[in-house]
Write a protein that holds these residues in place. Structure first.
Motif, PDB file in Angstrom:
ATOM      1  N   MET A   1      77.906  48.730  -0.328  1.00 13.92           N
ATOM      2  CA  MET A   1      77.062  48.841  -1.493  1.00 13.92           C
ATOM      3  C   MET A   1      75.867  49.729  -1.168  1.00 13.92           C
ATOM      4  SD  MET A   1      75.202  45.924  -3.694  1.00 13.92           S
ATOM      5  CE  MET A   1      75.673  46.401  -5.318  1.00 13.92           C
ATOM      6  N   GLU A   2      75.481  50.538  -2.111  1.00 17.46           N
ATOM      7  CA  GLU A   2      74.334  51.422  -1.934  1.00 17.46           C
ATOM      8  C   GLU A   2      73.094  50.777  -2.536  1.00 17.46           C
ATOM      9  OE1 GLU A   2      72.803  55.804  -3.312  1.00 17.46           O
ATOM     10  OE2 GLU A   2      74.905  55.318  -3.488  1.00 17.46           O
ATOM     11  N   TYR A   3      72.050  50.712  -1.755  1.00 17.28           N
ATOM     12  CA  TYR A   3      70.786  50.161  -2.213  1.00 17.28           C
ATOM     13  C   TYR A   3      69.804  51.294  -2.471  1.00 17.28           C
ATOM     14  CZ  TYR A   3      72.591  45.660  -0.770  1.00 17.28           C
ATOM     15  OH  TYR A   3      73.343  44.536  -0.662  1.00 17.28           O
ATOM     16  N   LEU A   4      68.991  51.158  -3.508  1.00 16.71           N
ATOM     17  CA  LEU A   4      68.054  52.188  -3.910  1.00 16.71           C
ATOM     18  C   LEU A   4      66.619  51.695  -3.787  1.00 16.71           C
ATOM     19  CD1 LEU A   4      69.844  53.201  -7.219  1.00 16.71           C
ATOM     20  CD2 LEU A   4      70.046  54.333  -5.010  1.00 16.71           C
ATOM     21  N   ILE A   5      65.735  52.593  -3.456  1.00 17.73           N
ATOM     22  CA  ILE A   5      64.305  52.261  -3.420  1.00 17.73           C
ATOM     23  C   ILE A   5      63.866  51.928  -4.847  1.00 17.73           C
ATOM     24  CG2 ILE A   5      62.006  53.197  -3.012  1.00 17.73           C
ATOM     25  CD1 ILE A   5      63.267  54.879  -0.770  1.00 17.73           C
ATOM     26  N   GLY A   6      63.139  50.837  -4.988  1.00 14.58           N
ATOM     27  CA  GLY A   6      62.690  50.392  -6.304  1.00 14.58           C
ATOM     28  C   GLY A   6      63.627  49.399  -6.966  1.00 14.58           C
ATOM     29  N   GLN A   7      64.749  49.101  -6.321  1.00 13.75           N
ATOM     30  CA  GLN A   7      65.732  48.172  -6.876  1.00 13.75           C
ATOM     31  C   GLN A   7      65.277  46.735  -6.653  1.00 13.75           C
ATOM     32  OE1 GLN A   7      69.550  48.639  -5.040  1.00 13.75           O
ATOM     33  NE2 GLN A   7      70.592  47.353  -6.503  1.00 13.75           N
ATOM     34  N   TYR A  24      61.686  48.684  -0.626  1.00 13.24           N
ATOM     35  CA  TYR A  24      60.641  49.661  -0.322  1.00 13.24           C
ATOM     36  C   TYR A  24      61.183  50.814   0.522  1.00 13.24           C
ATOM     37  CZ  TYR A  24      56.191  51.461   1.419  1.00 13.24           C
ATOM     38  OH  TYR A  24      55.132  52.264   1.741  1.00 13.24           O
ATOM     39  N   ARG A  25      62.085  50.496   1.453  1.00 13.45           N
ATOM     40  CA  ARG A  25      62.678  51.515   2.320  1.00 13.45           C
ATOM     41  C   ARG A  25      64.084  51.085   2.691  1.00 13.45           C
ATOM     42  NH1 ARG A  25      59.224  52.267   7.293  1.00 13.45           N
ATOM     43  NH2 ARG A  25      60.743  51.065   8.436  1.00 13.45           N
ATOM     44  N   VAL A  26      64.986  52.056   2.862  1.00 17.20           N
ATOM     45  CA  VAL A  26      66.378  51.762   3.179  1.00 17.20           C
ATOM     46  C   VAL A  26      66.743  52.438   4.496  1.00 17.20           C
ATOM     47  CG1 VAL A  26      68.771  51.976   2.408  1.00 17.20           C
ATOM     48  CG2 VAL A  26      66.959  51.639   0.727  1.00 17.20           C
ATOM     49  N   GLU A  27      67.374  51.668   5.387  1.00 17.48           N
ATOM     50  CA  GLU A  27      67.925  52.190   6.632  1.00 17.48           C
ATOM     51  C   GLU A  27      69.410  51.838   6.651  1.00 17.48           C
ATOM     52  OE1 GLU A  27      65.634  50.644   9.893  1.00 17.48           O
ATOM     53  OE2 GLU A  27      63.959  51.988   9.452  1.00 17.48           O
ATOM     54  N   PRO A  28      70.189  52.376   7.611  1.00 16.10           N
ATOM     55  CA  PRO A  28      71.629  52.105   7.619  1.00 16.10           C
ATOM     56  C   PRO A  28      72.012  50.619   7.612  1.00 16.10           C
ATOM     57  CG  PRO A  28      71.140  53.900   9.107  1.00 16.10           C
ATOM     58  CD  PRO A  28      69.816  53.366   8.624  1.00 16.10           C
ATOM     59  N   TYR A  32      63.793  47.292   3.782  1.00 15.11           N
ATOM     60  CA  TYR A  32      62.440  46.771   3.876  1.00 15.11           C
ATOM     61  C   TYR A  32      62.009  46.365   2.473  1.00 15.11           C
ATOM     62  CZ  TYR A  32      62.321  48.409   8.639  1.00 15.11           C
ATOM     63  OH  TYR A  32      62.587  48.586   9.975  1.00 15.11           O
ATOM     64  N   LEU A  33      61.549  45.134   2.344  1.00 18.09           N
ATOM     65  CA  LEU A  33      61.290  44.531   1.043  1.00 18.09           C
ATOM     66  C   LEU A  33      59.804  44.236   0.852  1.00 18.09           C
ATOM     67  CD1 LEU A  33      64.180  41.928   1.265  1.00 18.09           C
ATOM     68  CD2 LEU A  33      64.281  44.205   0.264  1.00 18.09           C
ATOM     69  N   VAL A  34      59.353  44.369  -0.380  1.00 17.15           N
ATOM     70  CA  VAL A  34      57.973  44.042  -0.733  1.00 17.15           C
ATOM     71  C   VAL A  34      57.965  43.180  -1.988  1.00 17.15           C
ATOM     72  CG1 VAL A  34      56.950  46.092   0.317  1.00 17.15           C
ATOM     73  CG2 VAL A  34      57.720  46.202  -2.028  1.00 17.15           C
ATOM     74  N   ASP A  35      56.921  42.352  -2.110  1.00 18.21           N
ATOM     75  CA  ASP A  35      56.753  41.555  -3.330  1.00 18.21           C
ATOM     76  C   ASP A  35      55.358  41.729  -3.926  1.00 18.21           C
ATOM     77  OD1 ASP A  35      55.108  40.028  -1.707  1.00 18.21           O
ATOM     78  OD2 ASP A  35      56.282  38.195  -1.884  1.00 18.21           O
ATOM     79  N   GLY A  36      54.515  42.505  -3.278  1.00 19.59           N
ATOM     80  CA  GLY A  36      53.192  42.798  -3.813  1.00 19.59           C
ATOM     81  C   GLY A  36      52.121  41.796  -3.443  1.00 19.59           C
ATOM     82  N   SER A  37      52.506  40.626  -2.946  1.00 21.29           N
ATOM     83  CA  SER A  37      51.483  39.641  -2.566  1.00 21.29           C
ATOM     84  C   SER A  37      51.594  39.305  -1.078  1.00 21.29           C
ATOM     85  CB  SER A  37      51.575  38.393  -3.439  1.00 21.29           C
ATOM     86  OG  SER A  37      52.866  37.855  -3.408  1.00 21.29           O
ATOM     87  N   ALA A  38      52.550  38.496  -0.683  1.00 20.37           N
ATOM     88  CA  ALA A  38      52.700  38.151   0.733  1.00 20.37           C
ATOM     89  C   ALA A  38      53.258  39.321   1.534  1.00 20.37           C
ATOM     90  CB  ALA A  38      53.608  36.935   0.877  1.00 20.37           C
ATOM     91  N   ARG A  39      54.177  40.041   0.947  1.00 20.42           N
ATOM     92  CA  ARG A  39      54.784  41.207   1.586  1.00 20.42           C
ATOM     93  C   ARG A  39      54.351  42.452   0.827  1.00 20.42           C
ATOM     94  NH1 ARG A  39      56.504  40.647   6.710  1.00 20.42           N
ATOM     95  NH2 ARG A  39      57.283  38.540   6.970  1.00 20.42           N
ATOM     96  N   THR A  40      53.357  43.133   1.389  1.00 20.33           N
ATOM     97  CA  THR A  40      52.786  44.307   0.736  1.00 20.33           C
ATOM     98  C   THR A  40      53.428  45.582   1.281  1.00 20.33           C
ATOM     99  OG1 THR A  40      51.029  44.457   2.373  1.00 20.33           O
ATOM    100  CG2 THR A  40      50.591  43.118   0.413  1.00 20.33           C
ATOM    101  N   ARG A  41      53.010  46.700   0.743  1.00 23.34           N
ATOM    102  CA  ARG A  41      53.513  47.989   1.200  1.00 23.34           C
ATOM    103  C   ARG A  41      53.163  48.230   2.669  1.00 23.34           C
ATOM    104  NH1 ARG A  41      50.958  52.151  -1.278  1.00 23.34           N
ATOM    105  NH2 ARG A  41      52.627  53.538  -0.706  1.00 23.34           N
ATOM    106  N   ASN A  42      52.068  47.669   3.134  1.00 24.63           N
ATOM    107  CA  ASN A  42      51.657  47.828   4.532  1.00 24.63           C
ATOM    108  C   ASN A  42      52.361  46.858   5.477  1.00 24.63           C
ATOM    109  OD1 ASN A  42      49.842  49.785   3.699  1.00 24.63           O
ATOM    110  ND2 ASN A  42      48.198  48.296   3.441  1.00 24.63           N
ATOM    111  N   ASN A  43      52.986  45.826   4.926  1.00 25.92           N
ATOM    112  CA  ASN A  43      53.642  44.803   5.737  1.00 25.92           C
ATOM    113  C   ASN A  43      54.964  44.387   5.086  1.00 25.92           C
ATOM    114  OD1 ASN A  43      54.017  42.858   7.723  1.00 25.92           O
ATOM    115  ND2 ASN A  43      52.897  41.304   6.575  1.00 25.92           N
TER     116      ASN A  43
END
Length: 94
Positions: A1-7, A24-28, A32-43
């Motif tokens: 399955m292909e995952y897209l940034i912003g999905q 937030y980011r896709v590797e093979p 990398y996932l974000v939720d805006g509160s506990a998991r931010t763009r920096n973490n």
């Protein structure tokens, strides 16, 4: 399955099972996932692709995350997840 940034996805395994995130980011092997509160763009949370499942109808929860010219803030991510959750609960119309 292909995952897209912003999905939009849901964690299917681990202590965060059932929690909504945005890719937030896709590797093979990992995303990398974000939720805006506990998991931010920096973490962002590193998660194996086997342990997530896409949210049907939320393929492009934040489509502009792919655009380098547009900054996606943590508040935007949090708002998108909250709005999607309210729509799924029937609190907001489509």
């Amino acid at each position: 399955m292909e995952y897209l940034i912003g999905q939009g996805i849901v964690a299917a395994a681990g202590h965060d099972t059932g929690k909504c995130y945005v890719i937030y980011r896709v590797e093979p092997e990992y995303v990398y996932l974000v939720d805006g509160s506990a998991r931010t763009r920096n973490n962002p949370k590193k998660k194996n692709k086997k342990h997530i499942k896409p949210i049907e109808g939320a393929e492009n929860l934040l489509p502009w995350m792919n655009d380098n010219n547009i900054l996606t803030r943590n508040e935007d991510i949090k708002r998108a997840i909250k709005t999607y959750s309210r729509i799924m609960k029937g609190e907001l119309p489509l």
